[in-house]
Write an enzyme that holds these catalytic residues in place. Structure first.
Site, PDB file in Angstrom:
ATOM      1  N   ILE A  78       0.797  -1.132  -0.051  1.00  0.00           N
ATOM      2  CA  ILE A  78       0.099   0.172   0.193  1.00  0.00           C
ATOM      3  C   ILE A  78       0.968   1.384   0.001  1.00  0.00           C
ATOM      4  CG2 ILE A  78      -2.086  -1.204   1.068  1.00  0.00           C
ATOM      5  CD1 ILE A  78      -1.172   0.015   3.820  1.00  0.00           C
TER       6      ILE A  78
ATOM      7  N   LYS B  47      10.578  -5.358  13.371  1.00  0.00           N
ATOM      8  CA  LYS B  47       9.290  -5.000  14.172  1.00  0.00           C
ATOM      9  C   LYS B  47       8.354  -4.210  13.398  1.00  0.00           C
ATOM     10  CE  LYS B  47      11.015  -4.887  18.995  1.00  0.00           C
ATOM     11  NZ  LYS B  47      11.224  -4.241  20.113  1.00  0.00           N
TER      12      LYS B  47
ATOM     13  N   GLY C   6       5.145   0.635  10.068  1.00  0.00           N
ATOM     14  CA  GLY C   6       4.061   1.500   9.435  1.00  0.00           C
ATOM     15  C   GLY C   6       3.300   2.474  10.301  1.00  0.00           C
ATOM     16  N   GLU C   7       3.090   1.892  11.834  1.00  0.00           N
ATOM     17  CA  GLU C   7       2.256   2.674  12.620  1.00  0.00           C
ATOM     18  C   GLU C   7       3.169   3.320  13.644  1.00  0.00           C
ATOM     19  OE1 GLU C   7      -1.226   0.050  11.450  1.00  0.00           O
ATOM     20  OE2 GLU C   7       0.754  -0.270  11.789  1.00  0.00           O
TER      21      GLU C   7
END
Length: 741
Positions: free
Chosen positions: A468, A704, A707-708
């Site tokens: 994405i 780990k 993305g967030e």
């Protein structure tokens, strides 16, 4: 086995970059077949009530209009006999387009007009006449706390208390209590949701969908329309941003497939920007936080209660308040997360769901507490630092958060901060420093990948995952190339196709860990097969090799570790053993040792804001984000992810707000002119630090996910900096100039 061809950890440009910038990359609404028809969705003008009449005659009289689908003429489907929940659905009854005359939310799809051209379909949609019986919608949560309820199920772990928080508060020398709010927010990726359904000659469907999980879309339409996997082939090679909006199949997919099957024609349905506000969003949330400490600031009690909106038909929950049970050391914690039903579509996961919201409240509360105690906000974090996740009573698999604090503070120049609010200025410009902690849970999901090595030494690796914009194509290519010691140019990674091996939805920052582990394992499967064939060769430079540990894969060759001069290329091994190709299909799952540990990415965010004293305008002039995220596969794409998260954090703190009209139950700023997001002029000096962190527990790669974590903590740090600059504590996001003035 060793590899000396090093790609993991190297800043590598995107392998799909050229395709994207030249237009070669195709998105869901760009696939075409001769005879393609176009569907336009007609949206409800009300938020609650029912359709009393829908007149389609004028639309159907236009030459080239093929059909107008409504609840009155839609086909009978498996969907309507038995509800089907997709992989990301919360508990409840999923929304069913064109099911009956009931209106459940504003802009609900009530008709699909299909015509030979898009322009004709759009004109025809404007001719459909609809009359309604209207009810007054429920639209906001602040005044409805009395109606809040505890959901029966949680998407993640149910908040669990420990100790006696009320007793702890009673014994605390200092108590801080505050209420925090933020309104709804919408994902707004550049690519609108679209589905192009191609009806093949044999009647099977090839579906190009905007999605974060092609297999989820396939299962969804297969269940509803009673199709086999072979009859519904879903493809999504490129996604123009999603941020969680593509986790669930959206209604354009249902409508496009329905129309294609009924008309036996290929159909494309693209939602408008306005319709992108009709499904899923970050829920408006009200949070109450109470902190009690000893005189030196050590936490004695934490109480965190959240109230979030959900739809009338599903219970959407986030991991909202749980962060307050694990981020700091405290023996007495009381948590609650309740829902309030309103007449809107079900909320949907949006970048760092729950975490960015819950830690906004907690980290602002910690900042307020620091001022009450009289200690530096950074020092307060050290006072309450914990090496144990008390919420699970488990040690962390790794936690370099202290190093994030130290390195971030040094790079930012935190020691130059005057602790007194409104004390730092340049003329009319007030300067403020703020900081916050961030964390994001790390998971590895079950995933499968296939590696295919051809006789010419070219490697193709595949898994049905998505990209994405995060760089999935690139990092999977890096992992595969390093594992087999091949040049990046000899490796191709394929994704976004239901014919490929099973993979989880791309979300939760778990793709690198999950699919990456499967890619590595599948390439190791090829290694094993190569060694097995080498054993059969006589008089070869690698004669006598029996174990992978005895060789090195690098530069397209397999070499003896004890004598690198003795080697064979991969193509030589295959040619001499008569192999046209080798393939390995491998499924990886989390290892049992992970259950003994708590696994998180951590961050420390430092922010400088400049506030105009006269006008109340806020500019974020500097951000330093220090990240402890395990092994970094690609610093270039990882940094890109963190920068994107920081920018979104700026938007959350200062600009983003989906405004609900209380009378009509509609988000009134449902376009990019009025839904404000940061632009180039809003972004100044952003710096990312990757703190070295080794972790052999989280997954075989030690990664780990990024993305967030970039957005978590950023909005809180900005809010804290605004207080330091102005002396005004704004607890209602976004912080706009009217609230400061």
């Amino acid at each position: 086995m060793e590899t000396s061809t090093s790609y993991i950890g190297q800043p590598t440009s995107r392998v799909d970059g050229r395709a994207k910038v030249t237009g070669e990359a195709k998105y869901a609404a760009e696939f075409y077949q001769e005879g393609l028809t176009y569907g336009v969705v007609l949206s409800s003008a009300i938020a609650k009530g029912r359709i009393t009449k829908i007149n389609t005659e004028a639309a159907l009289q236009l030459s080239g209009v093929l059909q107008v689908f409504t609840h009155e003429n839609r086909p009978g489907l498996a969907w309507f006999d038995k509800s089907y929940q997709d992989e990301d659905a919360p508990p409840g009854a999923p929304f069913r387009p064109l099911y009956d005359d009931k209106i459940l939310f504003s802009q609900q799809p009530i008709a699909l007009v299909v015509a030979d051209t898009f322009e004709l379909a759009r004109i025809a949609a404007s001719l459909v006449e609809v009359t309604y019986e209207t009810e007054t919608p429920v639209t906001e949560i602040k005044a409805r706390k009395a109606e809040a309820y505890t959901p029966k199920e949680y998407k993640s772990a149910e908040p669990s208390p420990r100790g006696d928080a009320q007793k702890g508060l009673g014994e605390s020398a200092i108590k801080m209590e505050a209420e925090y709010f933020h309104s709804s927010e919408h994902h707004n990726p550049m690519e609108m949701h679209a589905s192009t359904v191609i009806v093949e000659e044999d009647g099977k469907l090839t579906v190009y969908d905007k999605t974060q999980g092609v297999q989820n879309s396939q299962k969804y339409i297969s269940k509803i329309f009673n199709l086999s996997k072979e009859q519904a082939h879903v493809i999504s090679p490129f996604v123009g941003g999603a941020f969680g909006s593509g986790l669930r199949p959206q209604y354009q997919l249902f409508l496009a497939v329905m129309a294609a099957l009924e008309l036996k024609r290929s159909v494309r349905v693209v939602l408008t920007r306005q319709q992108m506000f009709s499904f899923g969003h970050r829920p408006a949330t009200l949070q109450q936080v109470v902190l009690g400490t000893s005189p030196d600031g050590a936490l004695q009690a934490v109480v965190h209660e959240g109230f979030s909106e959900t739809s009338q038909f599903e219970d959407y929950t986030e991991n909202l308040v749980n962060w307050s049970a694990m981020l700091y050391k405290c023996d007495n914690v009381q948590l609650a997360h309740k829902l309030i039903k309103i007449d809107a579509y079900t909320p949907l996961d949006m970048r760092a769901p729950g975490g960015v919201t819950g830690m906004y409240a907690l980290e602002c509360a910690m900042d307020e507490l620091a001022y009450q105690v009289g200690v530096d906000p950074l020092e307060l974090r050290f006072i309450n630092y914990s090496d144990l996740d008390q919420s699970q009573n488990k040690p962390y698999s790794s936690k370099e958060l202290k190093e994030c604090y130290w390195q971030g503070a040094e790079k930012f120049g935190w020691n130059k901060r005057n602790p007194e609010p409104r004390s730092m200025r340049e003329g009319k410009i007030l300067i403020g420093y703020g900081m916050a902690t961030g964390a994001w849970e790390i998971k590895q999901q079950k995933a499968t990948a296939k590696a295919f090595l051809s006789a010419d030494g070219k490697l193709k690796v595949s898994s049905a995952t998505a990209d994405i914009g995060t760089g999935t194509y690139t990092i999977m290519t890096q992992i595969a190339a390093e594992t087999l010691g091949l040049p990046l140019t000899d490796v191709t990674f394929k994704l976004g196709d239901t014919s490929l091996p099973e993979s989880p939805l791309e979300g939760g920052s778990w793709t690198a860990a999950s699919v990456g582990s499967a890619v590595k394992a599948s390439c190791e499967g090829i290694q094993e097969k190569l060694i097995a064939h080498i054993r059969k060769l006589e008089n070869s430079p690698l004669a006598g090799v029996h174990r992978l540990e005895e060789v090195i894969f690098a530069d397209g060759k397999i070499s003896l570790k004890s004598n690198p001069a003795q080697s064979m290329t991969l193509t030589e091994v295959m040619q001499q053993t008569g192999q046209n190709f080798m393939e390995a299909l491998v499924t990886t799952s989390p290892e049992s040792k992970q259950k003994k540990f708590s696994m998180f990415t951590h961050s420390a965010v430092f922010v400088e804001v400049r506030v105009d004293e006269d006008f109340g305008t806020v500019q974020v002039s500097r951000v330093v984000s220090a990240i402890a995220g395990g092994r970094v596969i690609n610093p270039k794409t990882a940094r890109n992810q963190i920068l994107g998260g920081i920018v979104w954090g700026i938007g959350m703190a200062l600009e983003e707000e989906s405004v609900m009209d209380p009378t009509y139950g509609r988000f009134i700023n449902h376009d990019l002119a009025e839904y404000h997001v940061p632009v180039n002029a809003d972004i100044q000096d952003l710096e990312v630090i990757f703190v070295e962190e080794h972790d052999d527990i989280v997954n075989p790669l030690g990664v780990k996910g990024m993305g967030e974590i970039g957005i978590v903590g950023t909005a809180a740090a900005i809010a804290n900096a605004v207080y330091h600059a102005t002396g005004k504590r704004i607890r209602d996001l976004p912080i706009t100039l009217d609230k400061l003035l």
